[in-house]
Every structure is written in C-alpha cells, then in structure tokens.
Design a protein around this motif. Structure first.
Motif, PDB file in Angstrom:
ATOM      1  N   LYS A  73       0.814  -1.215   0.000  1.00 34.82           N
ATOM      2  CA  LYS A  73       0.000   0.000   0.000  1.00 34.82           C
ATOM      3  C   LYS A  73       0.851   1.271   0.000  1.00 34.82           C
ATOM      4  O   LYS A  73       0.333   2.371   0.159  1.00 34.82           O
ATOM      5  N   LYS A  74       2.142   1.105  -0.203  1.00 29.58           N
ATOM      6  CA  LYS A  74       3.055   2.237  -0.074  1.00 29.58           C
ATOM      7  C   LYS A  74       2.743   3.356  -1.056  1.00 29.58           C
ATOM      8  O   LYS A  74       2.862   4.546  -0.731  1.00 29.58           O
ATOM      9  N   ASN A  75       2.322   3.007  -2.261  1.00 30.96           N
ATOM     10  CA  ASN A  75       2.046   4.025  -3.275  1.00 30.96           C
ATOM     11  C   ASN A  75       0.833   4.883  -2.939  1.00 30.96           C
ATOM     12  O   ASN A  75       0.660   5.965  -3.514  1.00 30.96           O
ATOM     13  N   GLU A  76      -0.015   4.420  -2.022  1.00 26.50           N
ATOM     14  CA  GLU A  76      -1.219   5.169  -1.673  1.00 26.50           C
ATOM     15  C   GLU A  76      -1.002   6.140  -0.507  1.00 26.50           C
ATOM     16  O   GLU A  76      -1.834   7.010  -0.257  1.00 26.50           O
ATOM     17  N   VAL A  77       0.109   5.989   0.187  1.00 33.06           N
ATOM     18  CA  VAL A  77       0.326   6.750   1.412  1.00 33.06           C
ATOM     19  C   VAL A  77       0.359   8.256   1.148  1.00 33.06           C
ATOM     20  O   VAL A  77      -0.242   9.042   1.891  1.00 33.06           O
ATOM     21  N   THR A  78       1.051   8.674   0.095  1.00 30.00           N
ATOM     22  CA  THR A  78       1.188  10.101  -0.185  1.00 30.00           C
ATOM     23  C   THR A  78      -0.164  10.778  -0.332  1.00 30.00           C
ATOM     24  O   THR A  78      -0.407  11.852   0.235  1.00 30.00           O
ATOM     25  N   ASP A  79      -1.078  10.161  -1.073  1.00 30.26           N
ATOM     26  CA  ASP A  79      -2.401  10.761  -1.283  1.00 30.26           C
ATOM     27  C   ASP A  79      -3.167  10.881   0.029  1.00 30.26           C
ATOM     28  O   ASP A  79      -3.831  11.894   0.286  1.00 30.26           O
ATOM     29  N   LEU A  96       0.600   2.210  12.715  1.00 32.80           N
ATOM     30  CA  LEU A  96       0.990   1.207  11.738  1.00 32.80           C
ATOM     31  C   LEU A  96       0.287  -0.117  11.984  1.00 32.80           C
ATOM     32  O   LEU A  96      -0.098  -0.434  13.112  1.00 32.80           O
ATOM     33  N   THR A  97       0.146  -0.898  10.928  1.00 31.42           N
ATOM     34  CA  THR A  97      -0.261  -2.281  11.108  1.00 31.42           C
ATOM     35  C   THR A  97       0.833  -3.008  11.884  1.00 31.42           C
ATOM     36  O   THR A  97       2.006  -2.605  11.879  1.00 31.42           O
ATOM     37  N   GLY A  98       0.469  -4.076  12.571  1.00 29.95           N
ATOM     38  CA  GLY A  98       1.406  -4.753  13.461  1.00 29.95           C
ATOM     39  C   GLY A  98       2.617  -5.364  12.793  1.00 29.95           C
ATOM     40  O   GLY A  98       3.592  -5.703  13.463  1.00 29.95           O
ATOM     41  N   VAL A  99       2.586  -5.509  11.467  1.00 29.66           N
ATOM     42  CA  VAL A  99       3.718  -6.142  10.774  1.00 29.66           C
ATOM     43  C   VAL A  99       4.474  -5.139   9.907  1.00 29.66           C
ATOM     44  O   VAL A  99       5.222  -5.516   9.010  1.00 29.66           O
ATOM     45  N   ALA A 100       4.293  -3.837  10.192  1.00 26.76           N
ATOM     46  CA  ALA A 100       4.956  -2.807   9.381  1.00 26.76           C
ATOM     47  C   ALA A 100       6.347  -2.494   9.912  1.00 26.76           C
ATOM     48  O   ALA A 100       6.598  -2.529  11.119  1.00 26.76           O
ATOM     49  N   ASP A 101       7.242  -2.168   9.005  1.00 30.63           N
ATOM     50  CA  ASP A 101       8.590  -1.741   9.332  1.00 30.63           C
ATOM     51  C   ASP A 101       8.595  -0.209   9.392  1.00 30.63           C
ATOM     52  O   ASP A 101       8.383   0.451   8.375  1.00 30.63           O
ATOM     53  N   PRO A 102       8.826   0.395  10.555  1.00 28.76           N
ATOM     54  CA  PRO A 102       8.786   1.860  10.659  1.00 28.76           C
ATOM     55  C   PRO A 102       9.734   2.572   9.710  1.00 28.76           C
ATOM     56  O   PRO A 102       9.429   3.665   9.221  1.00 28.76           O
ATOM     57  N   GLU A 103      10.895   1.970   9.426  1.00 23.47           N
ATOM     58  CA  GLU A 103      11.841   2.620   8.523  1.00 23.47           C
ATOM     59  C   GLU A 103      11.258   2.784   7.126  1.00 23.47           C
ATOM     60  O   GLU A 103      11.473   3.794   6.452  1.00 23.47           O
ATOM     61  N   GLU A 104      10.510   1.794   6.672  1.00 26.83           N
ATOM     62  CA  GLU A 104       9.894   1.884   5.356  1.00 26.83           C
ATOM     63  C   GLU A 104       8.821   2.974   5.331  1.00 26.83           C
ATOM     64  O   GLU A 104       8.617   3.647   4.325  1.00 26.83           O
ATOM     65  N   VAL A 105       8.124   3.142   6.439  1.00 31.72           N
ATOM     66  CA  VAL A 105       7.099   4.179   6.517  1.00 31.72           C
ATOM     67  C   VAL A 105       7.742   5.558   6.506  1.00 31.72           C
ATOM     68  O   VAL A 105       7.249   6.484   5.854  1.00 31.72           O
ATOM     69  N   VAL A 106       8.853   5.708   7.215  1.00 33.40           N
ATOM     70  CA  VAL A 106       9.580   6.975   7.182  1.00 33.40           C
ATOM     71  C   VAL A 106      10.007   7.302   5.753  1.00 33.40           C
ATOM     72  O   VAL A 106       9.977   8.454   5.321  1.00 33.40           O
ATOM     73  N   ASP A 107      10.361   6.274   5.002  1.00 36.21           N
ATOM     74  CA  ASP A 107      10.717   6.464   3.604  1.00 36.21           C
ATOM     75  C   ASP A 107       9.555   7.112   2.844  1.00 36.21           C
ATOM     76  O   ASP A 107       9.756   7.987   2.005  1.00 36.21           O
ATOM     77  N   SER A 108       8.338   6.714   3.155  1.00 34.55           N
ATOM     78  CA  SER A 108       7.167   7.286   2.488  1.00 34.55           C
ATOM     79  C   SER A 108       7.008   8.770   2.791  1.00 34.55           C
ATOM     80  O   SER A 108       6.473   9.522   1.976  1.00 34.55           O
ATOM     81  N   LEU A 109       7.464   9.202   3.957  1.00 39.89           N
ATOM     82  CA  LEU A 109       7.326  10.600   4.347  1.00 39.89           C
ATOM     83  C   LEU A 109       8.264  11.519   3.577  1.00 39.89           C
ATOM     84  O   LEU A 109       8.134  12.744   3.665  1.00 39.89           O
ATOM     85  N   THR A 110       9.200  10.943   2.846  1.00 38.99           N
ATOM     86  CA  THR A 110      10.174  11.761   2.114  1.00 38.99           C
ATOM     87  C   THR A 110       9.848  11.899   0.637  1.00 38.99           C
ATOM     88  O   THR A 110      10.690  12.314  -0.153  1.00 38.99           O
ATOM     89  N   GLU A 111       8.631  11.541   0.246  1.00 41.98           N
ATOM     90  CA  GLU A 111       8.225  11.736  -1.138  1.00 41.98           C
ATOM     91  C   GLU A 111       8.211  13.229  -1.466  1.00 41.98           C
ATOM     92  O   GLU A 111       7.987  14.067  -0.581  1.00 41.98           O
ATOM     93  N   PRO A 112       8.439  13.606  -2.746  1.00 42.74           N
ATOM     94  CA  PRO A 112       8.552  15.028  -3.112  1.00 42.74           C
ATOM     95  C   PRO A 112       7.381  15.877  -2.654  1.00 42.74           C
ATOM     96  O   PRO A 112       7.568  17.017  -2.223  1.00 42.74           O
ATOM     97  N   ASP A 113       6.162  15.340  -2.721  1.00 36.72           N
ATOM     98  CA  ASP A 113       4.982  16.126  -2.357  1.00 36.72           C
ATOM     99  C   ASP A 113       4.830  16.317  -0.851  1.00 36.72           C
ATOM    100  O   ASP A 113       4.012  17.120  -0.406  1.00 36.72           O
ATOM    101  N   LEU A 114       5.616  15.571  -0.054  1.00 32.06           N
ATOM    102  CA  LEU A 114       5.479  15.625   1.399  1.00 32.06           C
ATOM    103  C   LEU A 114       6.680  16.218   2.105  1.00 32.06           C
ATOM    104  O   LEU A 114       6.584  16.664   3.251  1.00 32.06           O
ATOM    105  N   LEU A 115       7.804  16.245   1.425  1.00 34.82           N
ATOM    106  CA  LEU A 115       9.087  16.548   2.051  1.00 34.82           C
ATOM    107  C   LEU A 115       9.083  17.872   2.801  1.00 34.82           C
ATOM    108  O   LEU A 115       9.687  18.001   3.871  1.00 34.82           O
TER     109      LEU A 115
END
Length: 323
Positions: A73-79, A96-115
C-alpha cells in the motif's frame, strides 16, 4: 504552512497501539490541539478505525485498509497524507499495522509532495510483554516477520512495554533483556492498558505545537527549523551543481555504514533520474521529473551536520564535482 510533526505508533499485532491512540486523541481534545490520524489495517475490516471514529468525531481520520503501508500500500500513502494535511492539523499520528517496518514508513514521508510539509518527531513502539518472548518460536518459519518485530524495537525512540499485569517479575526481566539486546539506549516505560503520561511522552513540546498556530500567520519559517527527536533521521540534500551518477554513488559509499535507504530525483550529466539505493545496490531510473534535484538519506542516528558538510564540499565545489 509550517511543517507538521509526525508521531509513528509501532508495535506487533495486539500490543495496544489503538488504546494508546485513544488516549492521545483525548489529550489533544483537552489541550485544544487539532490532530490528524492515519490508521493502517492489514485486513479489509476496520474495527479499530470505527472505534476511533465513534469516540472522536472531530478528529481528521483516514484509513488505509487491506494491506501494509510499508509494502503493497506504499504508493497510496502520499495521497492519504496530503488529504490529511489539507485539513491543516497541528500534529499527525500514524498507527501502523502490526507487521509494518517503521523505517519503510519513514521512507514514504520523504516523497517530493510531502518533504516540505511534515517531519518525523518520534517513533513509539509498544511491546506486548505477555507474548513478545514467544515471537521467535511462533514465527520461526517466517524470519522476515521476526526481523520486522526486532526492527520495530530497534528504531524506537521510546519503548512502551505493555500488559505488565499479565507477566511475573522474572518474565519482566527476560523481556527487558530481549528489548535491550535490540535497543540499548531508548527509554522504556512499563505499563498496563497502554496507560502512560501522555503529556510527558508526546506533549512535552506541546508549547511548540501550540505556538505553531500563531507562527503560521506571523512567521512560518521559525517552526521549520525545529529539530526532530527521532533516532530515524531523514536528511534532504539539494543538488545545484551538475555532476555524474558515479560521483553520487561515491558519496553514498562513504556513508553506507549509516544508511538504511537513499533516494532522490537527480539531474546529472547522463540525464534526469530517480535514484534508489538500498544497502549496496543503487538503481537509476530515467524520469520526466522537472523539479529541483535532491537526495534524501534515511538511517538511524545519521550525523546530519557531517553529511551536509560532506555534500556541500563535494557538490558545491564545481571542480571537485566534475572529478
């Protein structure tokens, strides 16, 4: 609008994240702080989200269902995040869901539209004291899942060991030993029913959050310089000098021991690319992106000052950058 602080609530399934979130939203209501919430459920049902919606009708809530925001679902996070940010919250909570990796979620926060809209303030991981010792045995056949639960502990800025009413003193010591093996520095809070001092854990900097309401009208730039208190650092580096893919890769290699991830849209001699770096593998993908070039580096306890100095030395010196 100033940057919005983000708190990530992490922890394995059933550890007590939603119980903590309810306390957070109640405290926000008492303090007249306007929160936004992104909840991630791995299944199609939304029991936790419905309970939040029912109790806190005025909270800005978005629900990401049937998948994990760190993978499928990573591609949907920005929207989803852009929708929440459009409502001008003072603070953003991500459960987060119980099986999520926080580092990967932080990666989502650095998308160009969110940075330039938000920053990571803190990662809080809740540990299920009753069951955490059994995870290695129960999930022995799924090593990725075991690694994820360990990663949740490792990257936490604060660890909440919950359900202490269900364990003996001897088991408490074993749980602490396990947790300290993965994370030697972050403070530990022992609790039951996720009861913590919300003011101390989340809102010890609440005066800054409240002040942000004023500075949005008076001086928005002041709040943009506030530091993150998270051990997971994301550093954004602008590229204003033309260079090459090889030079970028040499820079990344110098910092590989500290990096979890690096990515960015970079205009170099060879063209404009989306650069993705995971561990030692670097991939360059041609792109039509026409914005300003930048690189984002993500890691635990990155030294932002040294990295920025190295970046400026390397890429603001035209002679050095051409080498």
């Amino acid at each position: 609008m100033g940057k919005i602080p983000v708190y990530i609530l992490s922890g394995f399934l059933g550890s007590g994240k939603t119980t903590l979130l309810k306390q957070l939203l109640h405290t926000c209501s008492e303090k007249n702080i306007n929160p936004a919430v992104l909840m991630n459920e791995i299944g199609k049902t939304d029991t936790d989200g419905e309970s939040i919606s029912t109790m806190f009708k005025n909270s800005h809530l978005e629900k990401l269902l049937d998948g994990c925001m760190c993978c499928n679902k990573k591609n949907e996070v920005t929207d989803y995040l852009k929708t929440l940010l459009s409502r001008k919250p003072d603070v953003l909570f991500i459960e987060l869901t119980g099986v999520a990796d926080p580092e990967e979620v932080v990666d989502s926060l650095t998308e160009p539209d969110l940075l330039h809209l938000l920053y990571l303030q803190k990662v809080i991981t809740i540990v299920d004291a009753e069951n955490v010792l059994a995870y290695n045995n129960v999930f022995e056949s799924d090593r990725d899942l075991v690694r994820t639960t360990r990663k949740q502990i490792n990257v936490a800025d604060t660890l909440i060991i919950n359900k202490m009413d269900l364990v003996s003193e001897a088991k408490k010591k074993k749980v602490e030993k396990l947790v300290r093996k993965e994370n030697t520095t972050s403070p530990i809070i022992y609790t039951t029913f996720s009861r913590v001092d919300i003011n101390d854990l989340f809102f010890s900097h609440s005066s800054r959050i409240k002040r942000q309401k004023i500075t949005r009208k008076e001086d928005m730039n002041e709040m943009d310089t506030r530091p993150s208190f998270s051990r997971i650092k994301s550093i954004s580096l602008p590229l204003t000098t033309q260079t090459t893919t090889k030079q970028i890769e040499r820079f990344l290699k110098r910092w590989k021991n500290h990096l979890v991830r690096a990515k960015g849209y970079l205009s170099v001699k060879e063209g404009t690319y989306l650069m993705q770096c995971v561990m030692n593998r670097v991939n360059w993908e041609p792109t039509a992106f026409n914005g300003e070039s930048y690189l984002v580096m993500i890691g635990v306890n990155l030294d932002a000052k040294e990295i920025k100095q190295d970046w400026e030395k390397t890429f603001k010196d035209p002679i050095y950058a051409e080498k």
